[in-house]
Design a protein around this motif. Sequence first.
Motif, PDB file in Angstrom:
ATOM      1  N   GLY A   1     -12.339  11.239   8.776  1.00  0.00           N
ATOM      2  CA  GLY A   1     -13.461  10.444   8.298  1.00  0.00           C
ATOM      3  C   GLY A   1     -13.571  10.448   6.792  1.00  0.00           C
ATOM      4  N   GLN A   2     -13.305  11.577   6.157  1.00  0.00           N
ATOM      5  CA  GLN A   2     -13.411  11.676   4.716  1.00  0.00           C
ATOM      6  C   GLN A   2     -12.327  10.848   4.020  1.00  0.00           C
ATOM      7  OE1 GLN A   2     -13.287  15.688   3.297  1.00  0.00           O
ATOM      8  NE2 GLN A   2     -13.713  15.135   1.169  1.00  0.00           N
ATOM      9  N   GLU A   3     -11.093  10.904   4.535  1.00  0.00           N
ATOM     10  CA  GLU A   3      -9.998  10.157   3.920  1.00  0.00           C
ATOM     11  C   GLU A   3     -10.187   8.654   4.133  1.00  0.00           C
ATOM     12  OE1 GLU A   3      -6.528   9.237   1.873  1.00  0.00           O
ATOM     13  OE2 GLU A   3      -7.806  11.026   1.914  1.00  0.00           O
ATOM     14  N   ARG A   4     -10.634   8.266   5.324  1.00  0.00           N
ATOM     15  CA  ARG A   4     -10.888   6.836   5.593  1.00  0.00           C
ATOM     16  C   ARG A   4     -11.949   6.302   4.643  1.00  0.00           C
ATOM     17  NH1 ARG A   4     -14.692   4.538   8.451  1.00  0.00           N
ATOM     18  NH2 ARG A   4     -15.368   6.540   9.303  1.00  0.00           N
ATOM     19  N   GLN A   5     -13.003   7.091   4.451  1.00  0.00           N
ATOM     20  CA  GLN A   5     -14.070   6.651   3.559  1.00  0.00           C
ATOM     21  C   GLN A   5     -13.582   6.573   2.112  1.00  0.00           C
ATOM     22  OE1 GLN A   5     -17.744   9.102   2.661  1.00  0.00           O
ATOM     23  NE2 GLN A   5     -18.616   7.560   4.039  1.00  0.00           N
ATOM     24  N   ARG A   6     -12.728   7.517   1.723  1.00  0.00           N
ATOM     25  CA  ARG A   6     -12.191   7.502   0.361  1.00  0.00           C
ATOM     26  C   ARG A   6     -11.380   6.238   0.094  1.00  0.00           C
ATOM     27  NH1 ARG A   6      -7.772   9.120  -2.790  1.00  0.00           N
ATOM     28  NH2 ARG A   6      -6.459   9.392  -0.948  1.00  0.00           N
ATOM     29  N   ARG A   7     -10.551   5.854   1.060  1.00  0.00           N
ATOM     30  CA  ARG A   7      -9.721   4.658   0.853  1.00  0.00           C
ATOM     31  C   ARG A   7     -10.568   3.385   0.898  1.00  0.00           C
ATOM     32  NH1 ARG A   7      -4.224   5.754   4.325  1.00  0.00           N
ATOM     33  NH2 ARG A   7      -3.943   7.945   3.699  1.00  0.00           N
TER      34      ARG A   7
END
Length: 625
Positions: free
Chosen positions: A341-347
């Motif tokens: 979830g954190q990486e998806r939100q970052r991208r």
Amino acid sequence: MADHEDLRKLKPKLVRARIEELLAADLSDAELRERFEELSRAIAFSGYTWLWGPELYRRNRVMFRPFISSHFSSDLIKPNWRWERVEWKKETGERLDAWLSEVDARGDADLFRQLYAWKHRTGQWGGLDQKRWQADLLERYQAAETPAARGSVLDRFDLWVRLDEPAAITLYETDARTAVPFILKHLPGEYDQKFKFWHQLRDKALAEGDQEFAFEIYRRQVDQKTWMSDILRLADEITDPQMLCDQLEKHHPQRWNIDAGMPIFRLVEKRGRDVFPYVRKHLASVYRSWWGGRDGYTGLVRLAAKQQWWDLWSALVRMCARPEEYNAEVVRLIDSRELSGQERQRRLLMLTGIAREWNYGPFSIARVQQLNDETAVKLYERDPDLLRGPFRMNVSAGWYQTYPKLSEAVIDAEDERMIDFFASRFVTRAGSWGWAEQMLETAERYSRYYEEFRDDDREFARRATNVLGQVPAFAIGNFNELTRKNRLARMFYARSPARYLAYPEGIRDLLEAPQIHAQAVAFRVLGLPDERARQLAAANIDLLLATLLRPLHRATRTLAFRALANAAVDLETAQRIHHQCREAMYLPNKRYPKENLVGLIGQLLHEWPELRTASEQPVVYGVPV
């Protein structure tokens, strides 16, 4: 002299007769100028430049030169708006030849260019004879003895014509330092389609050590195939990244018809992050794809994702993707099961913000990629905070997006922040073009939502203030059409200004709103005959006083005057208003409603006699006792 309309309709023969009559009359220069200004209203007047131009120029060049420039023409326009060329021959040619010689002798470069282009024009549209222009240019340039004289020659012949390479070489060999700016200005390549690269001149510049001039020729004339071959060769030969980027910058073409997508892709494929400083600077060139395909963009995006160069990937998608490509990338991230979830939100965050911008002095345009309705709804359901925050401008309801599904979603969720934001966009929409009808339907839906607060003045005023405070500056063109067609706009701008008094905290927000019509709502509210309005006007006197000196339309300024009159609730405030009104009387703006300003001053003096000067005290006349 005949009236304006009769002058415009004068036949060419009568115009010529009047010109000859004025030139023969015993008039002072000032009188002659005034009479010619009046006669110049005739449509055919400028067509007789060959007749009156030389005479006025010889008579008083200082006085008549601006008039000649304003009315100079080599075409005769008749009252029926048919035009014909004035040929440089016979009597006309003799007069003009003498005038051209005189202008040349005086060094009047601007007028020389106009007359020279007239004398040597060819073809249906009056293009200049290039061979004659080049021959005259080279003859004079080579005959000139000093750099200043050669610069004067180039100034005279600075016309919209392209040089050929032999002529440019002659100029360069005669005086390179003086000729280089002129050669570059008349260099074919940037917008021309059929030309051969000037290898001889470029080699000569390199031999002379003039690297800057040589590369300027290269950038303006290189074709795409040669450029790609050169930069790939540089990528193989130069190992130092900084030196490589410097050389790539020197070789970057300035021609508009170069598709940089594939060359940049091949370059990144070969050298990776070494060339990122250069590539990031020229990513906008990849966008030019309507004649070159999308292979370069597609290859770059895939390569960046494969190598996990997310900075390059996000910049490419944000700046260069088409709307459908941008939305596809966002959906791919939303639906991803592989990313945390954190990486998806970052991208996703990396895909927000301005895509590109254009700056023209004080005028700027910024482009933001827009989500379509389906993508926006999916993002709102998955991560509403992203849509409320970073992605909010990506759903700003542009001129073709109406977001009916997203609107229903935010209304069903009672999402006040997003509802008010969307309302601030749809409250400006009106017209009969494209998607205007769908936008008006969406605006109607929002108006029904706000009608739920019709019995609660404070809540309605609070929400209306939130909406109007978010309307961008200059977003409304035809205000009357808007309030006639857009029900939401009528609700906020035109109906019951007294309702805004129920939420006094919002009045200052309206006064500071970026959109002038929102400010006008505040002026209207503060000008109401209501004690609450008077107290609010006095509390916001600092902002109201500024309206006396701001540029405003007459109707808006009149509303501000009413608010100022209301603000005079005590002597101190009345003194401040009175002083500023006196200052505004000296403004040079002819459209400023000074009569209304005098009325405001009079009202202040009537209500506060203490402000009157000795000359403003009333005088009572009567029979002496």
